[in-house]
Design a protein around this motif. Structure first.
Motif, PDB file in Angstrom:
ATOM      1  N   MET A   1      -8.352  50.334  -1.352  1.00 42.67           N
ATOM      2  CA  MET A   1      -8.515  51.767  -1.593  1.00 42.67           C
ATOM      3  C   MET A   1      -9.847  51.993  -2.324  1.00 42.67           C
ATOM      4  O   MET A   1     -10.149  51.306  -3.304  1.00 42.67           O
ATOM      5  CB  MET A   1      -7.350  52.298  -2.435  1.00 42.67           C
ATOM      6  CG  MET A   1      -7.382  53.809  -2.648  1.00 42.67           C
ATOM      7  SD  MET A   1      -6.055  54.410  -3.728  1.00 42.67           S
ATOM      8  CE  MET A   1      -4.602  53.818  -2.886  1.00 42.67           C
ATOM      9  N   ASP A   2     -10.652  52.955  -1.830  1.00 41.98           N
ATOM     10  CA  ASP A   2     -11.946  53.195  -2.445  1.00 41.98           C
ATOM     11  C   ASP A   2     -11.788  53.967  -3.753  1.00 41.98           C
ATOM     12  O   ASP A   2     -10.708  54.448  -4.101  1.00 41.98           O
ATOM     13  CB  ASP A   2     -12.873  53.934  -1.476  1.00 41.98           C
ATOM     14  CG  ASP A   2     -12.285  55.265  -0.998  1.00 41.98           C
ATOM     15  OD1 ASP A   2     -11.541  55.901  -1.766  1.00 41.98           O
ATOM     16  OD2 ASP A   2     -12.560  55.662   0.144  1.00 41.98           O
ATOM     17  N   ARG A   3     -12.886  54.115  -4.476  1.00 43.94           N
ATOM     18  CA  ARG A   3     -12.838  54.724  -5.805  1.00 43.94           C
ATOM     19  C   ARG A   3     -12.460  56.196  -5.738  1.00 43.94           C
ATOM     20  O   ARG A   3     -11.707  56.690  -6.579  1.00 43.94           O
ATOM     21  CB  ARG A   3     -14.195  54.559  -6.492  1.00 43.94           C
ATOM     22  CG  ARG A   3     -14.557  53.127  -6.844  1.00 43.94           C
ATOM     23  CD  ARG A   3     -15.903  53.074  -7.534  1.00 43.94           C
ATOM     24  NE  ARG A   3     -15.907  53.889  -8.748  1.00 43.94           N
ATOM     25  CZ  ARG A   3     -16.993  54.149  -9.473  1.00 43.94           C
ATOM     26  NH1 ARG A   3     -18.171  53.665  -9.080  1.00 43.94           N
ATOM     27  NH2 ARG A   3     -16.913  54.882 -10.569  1.00 43.94           N
TER      28      ARG A   3
ATOM     29  N   SER B   1     -10.640  57.844  -3.442  1.00 46.80           N
ATOM     30  CA  SER B   1      -9.214  58.009  -3.145  1.00 46.80           C
ATOM     31  C   SER B   1      -8.361  57.651  -4.352  1.00 46.80           C
ATOM     32  O   SER B   1      -7.386  58.349  -4.673  1.00 46.80           O
ATOM     33  CB  SER B   1      -8.827  57.138  -1.944  1.00 46.80           C
ATOM     34  OG  SER B   1      -9.546  57.514  -0.785  1.00 46.80           O
ATOM     35  N   SER B   2      -8.716  56.549  -5.030  1.00 45.43           N
ATOM     36  CA  SER B   2      -7.955  56.145  -6.215  1.00 45.43           C
ATOM     37  C   SER B   2      -8.025  57.201  -7.305  1.00 45.43           C
ATOM     38  O   SER B   2      -7.014  57.533  -7.948  1.00 45.43           O
ATOM     39  CB  SER B   2      -8.471  54.808  -6.724  1.00 45.43           C
ATOM     40  OG  SER B   2      -7.792  54.411  -7.898  1.00 45.43           O
TER      41      SER B   2
ATOM     42  N   ARG C   1      -4.840  59.417  -8.788  1.00 46.75           N
ATOM     43  CA  ARG C   1      -4.529  59.399 -10.219  1.00 46.75           C
ATOM     44  C   ARG C   1      -4.570  60.814 -10.786  1.00 46.75           C
ATOM     45  O   ARG C   1      -3.734  61.180 -11.625  1.00 46.75           O
ATOM     46  CB  ARG C   1      -5.517  58.495 -10.977  1.00 46.75           C
ATOM     47  CG  ARG C   1      -5.383  57.025 -10.678  1.00 46.75           C
ATOM     48  CD  ARG C   1      -6.062  56.176 -11.761  1.00 46.75           C
ATOM     49  NE  ARG C   1      -7.418  56.622 -12.031  1.00 46.75           N
ATOM     50  CZ  ARG C   1      -8.494  56.175 -11.385  1.00 46.75           C
ATOM     51  NH1 ARG C   1      -8.348  55.277 -10.417  1.00 46.75           N
ATOM     52  NH2 ARG C   1      -9.703  56.616 -11.693  1.00 46.75           N
TER      53      ARG C   1
ATOM     54  N   ASP D   1      -3.592  52.472   2.438  1.00 49.12           N
ATOM     55  CA  ASP D   1      -3.871  53.094   1.133  1.00 49.12           C
ATOM     56  C   ASP D   1      -2.658  53.855   0.618  1.00 49.12           C
ATOM     57  O   ASP D   1      -2.356  53.824  -0.589  1.00 49.12           O
ATOM     58  CB  ASP D   1      -5.061  54.036   1.257  1.00 49.12           C
ATOM     59  CG  ASP D   1      -6.377  53.295   1.445  1.00 49.12           C
ATOM     60  OD1 ASP D   1      -6.406  52.073   1.175  1.00 49.12           O
ATOM     61  OD2 ASP D   1      -7.361  53.923   1.878  1.00 49.12           O
TER      62      ASP D   1
ATOM     63  N   GLU E   1      -0.123  51.410  -0.581  1.00 50.92           N
ATOM     64  CA  GLU E   1      -0.565  50.838  -1.854  1.00 50.92           C
ATOM     65  C   GLU E   1      -0.278  51.790  -3.010  1.00 50.92           C
ATOM     66  O   GLU E   1       0.122  51.357  -4.096  1.00 50.92           O
ATOM     67  CB  GLU E   1      -2.055  50.523  -1.780  1.00 50.92           C
ATOM     68  CG  GLU E   1      -2.630  49.939  -3.073  1.00 50.92           C
ATOM     69  CD  GLU E   1      -4.114  49.682  -2.990  1.00 50.92           C
ATOM     70  OE1 GLU E   1      -4.739  49.462  -4.058  1.00 50.92           O
ATOM     71  OE2 GLU E   1      -4.655  49.697  -1.869  1.00 50.92           O
ATOM     72  N   ALA E   2      -0.477  53.085  -2.778  1.00 50.94           N
ATOM     73  CA  ALA E   2      -0.206  54.056  -3.835  1.00 50.94           C
ATOM     74  C   ALA E   2       1.269  54.144  -4.164  1.00 50.94           C
ATOM     75  O   ALA E   2       1.649  54.425  -5.307  1.00 50.94           O
ATOM     76  CB  ALA E   2      -0.728  55.429  -3.417  1.00 50.94           C
TER      77      ALA E   2
ATOM     78  N   SER F   1      -0.465  47.139  -4.551  1.00 48.95           N
ATOM     79  CA  SER F   1      -1.348  46.359  -3.668  1.00 48.95           C
ATOM     80  C   SER F   1      -0.712  45.049  -3.219  1.00 48.95           C
ATOM     81  O   SER F   1      -0.949  44.590  -2.099  1.00 48.95           O
ATOM     82  CB  SER F   1      -2.666  46.084  -4.381  1.00 48.95           C
ATOM     83  OG  SER F   1      -2.441  45.398  -5.608  1.00 48.95           O
TER      84      SER F   1
END
Length: 621
Positions: free
Chosen positions: A1-3, A5-6, A10, A279, A282-283, A287
């Motif tokens: 997951m890229d920054r 999207s993360s 959050r 992604d 993972e959320a 992961s």
């Protein structure tokens, strides 16, 4: 997951936890005090219950809060229009649970912070649909080279215009829902106003005990998109008032030209792929779980899945293998439906258009139009009667021809029902008799149709004779009566079937013009709702279609439209505006003189026999 999207995920979790804490404060489960630090107002939350009830295990404590204090973590109930119903200000505190005194000295701030965190986690219910919508938006930002700073800067400006086109079924409805349901977008919260036939001049609106910023939502679907002229007028009003404008499409060429040419931010993104599903998993699961099942994720037919599929297959607390199996099965079903030329017959209730996305509707419509030859070939062995039934779309309307009022050949027949003989109709009777005179002038070429009052909203309690009035008007004017109802229109299986029934009914009335079109239960068409409400695009499309038919590009010259309802307050205000059902007449319950007149009409010649005295028939004086 890229920054990006993360970060957005959050941020979504943060605003959702904050909303839970604020709700708990309103309901009395938490208390809040404020302090100013470095010029910022900081809120400090504390539990209103005794934290000694908690054992220190986060999972068990969250379960305990859900078992004993769930009533403090839900919104107050609302009626069908989104308004709160009359309920106590706060839920009742359980008698067996101790409260924490407001002035109780407690130096263990870690315990208080833990209790607040447990409350926020217990009330937090992550929305997978919001999460996948946010991931699609993040991918569109990356693909379009737009940063969050750019978005924030444009949002600060008056009347910003945004265009978002993402190739994912369900995105057109999901993005406005994300904006309305969460405080994720800065300078909110927001409340959408659909770009249909009515618009508000308010930049802010009081909704659900808070001030919300209005934004104009431009529908890109062909079913409910307003005309170009109507859209231009809505844009002019919105931009003049400083209202933000958002157009969302599920096709790269679906955004209206007026918006695409004038937008400040233009985002385009791809659809659902395996990387996005990874992604999302993972959320939800972490992961490590994704890495263990990366081979299963790589086998998914991601292009056949919709946002709704992801939301029903992936749920927190469900095993990841169950979610993957459900995604594979849903993708296979969707692929079969798209490859099947008769998908509308085999799909079943779960594929009804009330839950279909606009892109699916457009695809199905193009499929139906392109496979005409195949469908004709497949039915070549059918009877000609069956072919005619397939080609024509019945509206369900009943056509009643007027009865002649000067028929002297049947003197014993009951009198013909006419407006002139009705009792107790008051203003409705006056309106009908005036219309009779105007219709004669119109047929004689002395009066134009636009100068006549030809649209009426007739209301009254059940049994007051609204349908009887329509039949009597048919005989008085000596023109055909086309009778239908909203429930008849809604018998269509898909949304486009419902809209076709509505349009075909008006067309049938026009072919018999001059005629009377009587629409019963017109309150069933409902009222337009914000995008965040369930099935709002379905009901908004129905209301917009009726508005278009009443006063749109296709004129209703020669058609007298009467809508009947028991609940006039349930009808959308735009339907009752000038040029539509602007004349509203209420039929009251009959009083004693009116009842006597009704009985006299129905008894007819038998009235003399009923009123004859006993002495005239041989009785005792």
């Amino acid at each position: 997951m890229d920054r990006l999207s993360s970060f957005l995920l959050r941020r979504l979790a943060h605003v959702e936890h904050r909303a839970v804490r604020r709700l708990a404060v309103r309901n009395g489960l938490l208390t809040m005090s404020t302090a100013i630090i470095d010029g910022y107002v900081i809120g400090r939350f504390s539990p209103a219950f005794d934290p000694s009830h908690l054992c220190g295990n986060a999972d068990r404590d969250q379960q305990w809060v859900g078992d004993h204090l769930a009533g403090f973590l839900i919104e107050a109930p609302q009626d069908g229009h989104g308004r709160p119903v009359l309920v106590p200000a706060v839920p009742v505190w359980p008698a067996y649970l101790a409260r924490r005194s407001a002035n109780e000295a407690d130096t263990n701030t870690a315990t208080l912070a833990y209790a607040v965190r447990v409350v926020a986690e217990a009330g937090y219910c992550p929305s997978v649909k919001h999460m996948v919508t946010l991931l699609l938006l993040a991918a569109a930002l990356e693909q379009s080279g737009v940063t969050l700073r750019d978005l924030s800067t444009v949002l600060r400006q008056p009347a910003p215009v945004f265009s978002v086109a993402v190739l994912a079924d369900g995105f057109e409805r999901a993005l406005p829902q994300l904006i309305e349901d969460t405080d994720l977008v800065p300078y909110g919260p927001y409340n959408s106003m659909a770009a249909d036939f009515a618009f508000t001049d308010d930049l802010w609106r009081w909704v659900d005990a808070e001030t919300r910023r209005i934004f104009l939502q431009i529908p890109a679907g062909e079913t409910n998109r307003p005309s170009r002229a109507a859209l231009r007028g809505q844009l002019l009003r919105a931009l003049a008032n400083g209202t933000p404008v958002l157009a969302v499409s599920e096709a790269h060429n679906g955004v209206p030209d007026q918006v695409d040419l004038t937008c400040d931010i233009r985002l385009t993104g791809a659809g659902i792929d395996r990387l996005l599903i990874a992604d999302l998993l993972e959320a939800v699961y972490g992961s490590e779980a994704v890495m263990r099942h990366d081979s299963s994720i790589a086998k998914l037919d991601a292009g056949a899945l919709t946002l709704d599929d992801l939301a029903i297959a992936i749920r927190p607390g469900r095993p990841i293998l169950s979610s993957l199996d459900a995604l594979a099965g849903l993708a296979a079903l969707n692929r079969e439906d798209k490859e099947d030329g008769n998908a509308d017959k085999n799909a079943g209730a779960s594929r009804r258009l009330i839950t279909q996305s606009p892109s699916e509707r457009r695809e199905q419509a193009s499929r139906d139009g392109g496979n005409t030859g195949d469908r004709t070939a497949s039915t070549s062995t059918s009877s000609s009667k069956g072919k005619a039934k397939w080609k024509s779309k019945p509206t369900g309307a009943e056509v009643i021809q007027p009865k002649p009022v000067d028929d002297a050949s049947a003197p014993t027949a009951p009198p013909v029902l006419r407006v002139e003989t009705l009792t107790g109709y008051g203003a409705a009777k006056d309106w009908a008799l005036g219309l009779k005179v105007d219709l004669a002038d119109y047929l004689g070429g002395e009066l134009s149709w636009s100068q006549m009052s030809t649209k009426l909203l007739l209301s009254g309690p059940p049994g007051t004779g609204k349908t009887t009035f329509a039949r009597a008007l048919c005989n008085t004017l000596q023109i055909p009566l086309v009778v239908t109802s909203v429930s008849t229109w809604l018998q269509g299986e898909y949304l486009h079937d419902v809209l076709d029934r509505m349009a075909d009914t008006f067309a049938e009335a026009r072919t018999r013009a001059p005629s009377v079109l009587f629409i019963d239960e017109i309150d069933g068409i409902g009222q337009r709702a914000p995008a965040s409400r369930s099935y709002s695009d379905y009901w908004n499309a129905c209301v917009n279609k009726l508005l278009e038919l009443l006063d749109g590009a296709i004129k209703t010259d020669g058609v007298i439209v009467i809508g009947a309802t028991n609940r006039p307050s349930e009808i959308d205000e735009a339907i009752r505006r000038s040029g539509r059902l602007e004349t509203h007449i209420e039929i009251p319950r009959p009083d004693i003189p009116t009842l006597a007149g009704i009985l006299a009409h129905h008894l007819g010649s038998d009235l003399d026999a009923v009123t004859v005295s006993d002495t005239q028939i041989g009785g005792q004086p």
